[in-house]
Design a protein around this motif. Structure first.
Motif, PDB file in Angstrom:
ATOM      1  N   MET A 269      64.324 -17.569 -45.786  1.00 50.29           N
ATOM      2  CA  MET A 269      63.488 -16.400 -45.068  1.00 50.29           C
ATOM      3  C   MET A 269      62.441 -16.922 -44.504  1.00 50.29           C
ATOM      4  N   VAL A 270      61.411 -17.484 -45.192  1.00 55.48           N
ATOM      5  CA  VAL A 270      60.229 -17.938 -44.788  1.00 55.48           C
ATOM      6  C   VAL A 270      60.494 -18.852 -43.245  1.00 55.48           C
ATOM      7  N   ARG A 271      61.503 -19.922 -43.253  1.00 50.93           N
ATOM      8  CA  ARG A 271      61.793 -20.565 -42.360  1.00 50.93           C
ATOM      9  C   ARG A 271      62.338 -19.599 -40.911  1.00 50.93           C
ATOM     10  N   HIS A 272      63.180 -18.401 -41.392  1.00 46.69           N
ATOM     11  CA  HIS A 272      63.523 -17.462 -40.538  1.00 46.69           C
ATOM     12  C   HIS A 272      62.260 -16.814 -39.636  1.00 46.69           C
ATOM     13  N   GLU A 273      61.465 -16.320 -40.684  1.00 42.03           N
ATOM     14  CA  GLU A 273      60.283 -15.741 -40.073  1.00 42.03           C
ATOM     15  C   GLU A 273      59.297 -16.571 -39.286  1.00 42.03           C
ATOM     16  N   TRP A 274      59.021 -17.804 -39.911  1.00 41.36           N
ATOM     17  CA  TRP A 274      57.957 -18.631 -39.186  1.00 41.36           C
ATOM     18  C   TRP A 274      58.410 -19.316 -37.857  1.00 41.36           C
ATOM     19  N   ARG A 275      59.669 -19.447 -37.753  1.00 40.48           N
ATOM     20  CA  ARG A 275      60.272 -20.046 -36.407  1.00 40.48           C
ATOM     21  C   ARG A 275      59.825 -19.605 -35.093  1.00 40.48           C
ATOM     22  N   GLN A 276      59.184 -18.397 -35.148  1.00 43.83           N
ATOM     23  CA  GLN A 276      58.813 -17.731 -33.944  1.00 43.83           C
ATOM     24  C   GLN A 276      57.170 -17.780 -33.780  1.00 43.83           C
ATOM     25  N   LEU A 277      56.522 -18.573 -34.900  1.00 37.53           N
ATOM     26  CA  LEU A 277      55.074 -18.463 -34.946  1.00 37.53           C
ATOM     27  C   LEU A 277      54.602 -19.692 -34.385  1.00 37.53           C
ATOM     28  N   PRO A 278      53.384 -19.405 -33.912  1.00 34.37           N
ATOM     29  CA  PRO A 278      52.537 -21.048 -33.390  1.00 34.37           C
ATOM     30  C   PRO A 278      52.738 -21.920 -34.727  1.00 34.37           C
TER      31      PRO A 278
END
Ligand code: COA
Length: 464
Positions: A269-278
């Motif tokens: 889930m963290v990968r999924h969420e962080w993928r779009q972040l700087p």
């Protein structure tokens, strides 16, 4: 009107198989269980126990602790995937047992059903009962939602390493001391799948373990996406640029078929969420490899699992990602405490998520952290398959309940089974009157009728 969890109690059977004994007998490395899966002990039911008496023991505990009388309870729901009757609901058995203590007819006014959807049905039961209270239907009464299961797999199967048994009961009311549920944000996903199922009459499930693991991750992610939309549209949470929804969850509890699945699910889930972040660029640099992508762009579960090169690379990537400081911080602060009880008890199917919540409360409180106002996110999954993501906020009165929590005391004294004892219990070689331990002040099964006219009728007693 508000509603949520006022108190939570557990009942765990008094027998367990130790991971070391299990591994030795099955010719496995014990480290695979202890470190690979996060399984140290698995609770096993005695010859005179079934999921109904586990549930009744948990209910009695929470009622006595809170000095509740049957009049205070308006609904009693049992959620399970270990049902032994296709028609008679398990809550009727539980009420029958409780009435042995509180008097015949004491629960006559109390409604309820048994719910089923593999490991997720307890979350649906919590949601429905929360809304019963919110709707003003409860007439000042509370609801008991009890999740009770025996996770039993075929001898020698890979699932056998992830067994367990027990019940967790939650007391719901309109002035909850522990957790108030966030309104209008509960999100679900659903799909017709055969990752794990138990056809009529079969005692153990048919399991496609790795398929089920991946389906769990995908379905929870879908429910999380739907939850995110709801929290934003209702204005419950404002997600600033550079943030993700997970930044707004102080604690995260995941469904735990085995303890390490929680960590895997969090990483996914963290990968999924962080993928779009700087911050993702920096993390990829730290990991030293790009995030792998499956060969087949359709990305079906079969194609992903069949793509050996992708699976190996993704496994390596996940391992490296899990070691990054950023992930470690999230893991330690939001999830780790919820996994402790699962390592000691094993899989509880419907009850696993709530055992995790109970574990998190106790061990976070012990760290000296003030839990008031903290938002807890829940990721619930049931094979077949449906996921549910929802959240709640820890209430100012939580200490009244959490200060007395002591998992070891609540589990009680346990007997470590020898391999022969385990095999006899697993293969149902002991009759009901050959139980391994003789417990006091607990409900136990004394008879299951076999005559044509009464076949399947169960009799229980409360051991004085
Ligand atoms: N030392 C340390 N770790 C070891 C090890 C050893 N000697 N041998 C294996 N491991 C690790 C593996 O690397 C793996 O960890 P990882 O996933 O982080 O890489 C873990 O132990 C499990 O090993 P694996 O080979 O994946 O186990 P398995 O395929 O034999 O069985 C399940 C695992 C979960 C699939 C199986 O127990 C099962 O089917 N359980 C029931 C179904 C279920 O719970 N589904 C979940 C959805 S609800």
């Amino acid at each position: 009107m508000t509603a949520g969890i006022d108190d939570i109690a557990i009942y765990i059977p008094r027998l367990y198989i130790d991971a070391i004994d299990f591994a030795k007998a099955r010719g496995l490395d014990p480290v695979k269980l202890q470190k690979g899966l996060g399984v140290s002990q698995m609770a096993i039911v005695d010859a005179n126990q079934d999921p109904a008496c586990l549930a009744a023991n948990a209910c009695l505990k929470i009622m006595q602790r809170n000095k509740l009388s049957p009049e205070d309870i308006g609904r009693l729901y049992v959620s399970t995937e270990s049902a032994f009757d296709e028609s008679k609901a398990m809550n009727s058995y539980v009420i029958g047992m409780l009435e042995q203590v509180y008097g015949q007819g004491a629960f006559e006014h109390c409604g309820g059903i048994e719910t089923k959807f593999a490991c997720v049905s307890g979350s649906y039961a919590l949601y429905d009962n929360t809304n019963w209270i919110r709707a003003g239907e409860a007439d000042d009464k509370a609801a008991l939602v009890v999740v009770s299961d025996i996770a039993k797999y075929d001898m020698g199967s890979s699932g056998e390493m992830t067994q367990g048994a027990g019940a967790v009961v939650m007391l719901l009311n309109d002035k909850p001391r522990l957790l108030e549920f966030d309104p209008k944000v509960t999100a679900t996903s659903i799909i017709d799948e055969y990752d794990f199922y138990r056809p009529f009459g079969k005692e153990t499930p048919i399991v496609h373990g790795q398929y089920s693991n991946l389906l769990y991750l995908i379905q929870v992610r879908k429910a999380l996406d739907a939850y995110k939309k709801k929290v934003v549209s209702t204005g419950l949470i404002k997600i600033e640029p550079g943030e993700t929804i997970l930044d707004h969850m102080d604690y995260i509890n995941m469904h735990l078929p085995y303890s390490n699945m929680g960590k895997k699910a969090l990483a996914y889930m963290v990968r999924h969420e962080w993928r779009q972040l700087p911050r993702w660029k920096r993390i990829l640099q730290e990991i030293g490899m790009d995030e792998p992508v499956p060969k087949d762009p359709r990305g079906t579960i079969e194609s992903v699992l069949g793509d050996a090169e992708f699976m190996a690379k993704d496994h390596e990537f996940t391992k490296l990602f899990s070691k990054t400081q950023e992930f470690q911080e999230v893991y330690e602060s939001k999830l780790a405490s919820s996994l402790i009880a699962s390592t000691m008890i094993g899989n509880l199917y419907t009850a696993s998520l709530y055992l995790g919540f109970r574990s998190s409360l106790e061990f976070e409180y012990q760290k000296g952290i003030d839990l008031e106002g903290k938002r807890v996110g829940f990721g619930s999954y049931g094979s077949g398959a449906s996921a549910m993501v929802f959240s709640g906020v820890i209430q100012p009165e939580y200490k009244q309940v959490v200060k007395d929590m002591n998992l070891e005391v609540e589990i009680g004294e346990r007997k470590r089974l020898t391999w022969d004892e385990y095999e006899n219990l697993h293969e149902n070689k002991l009759s009901i009157d050959e139980s391994m331990v003789h417990t006091k002040k607990e409900f136990v099964l004394i008879d299951v009728k076999t005559e044509t006219e009464s076949r399947g009728e169960r009799r229980y007693v409360f051991n004085e």
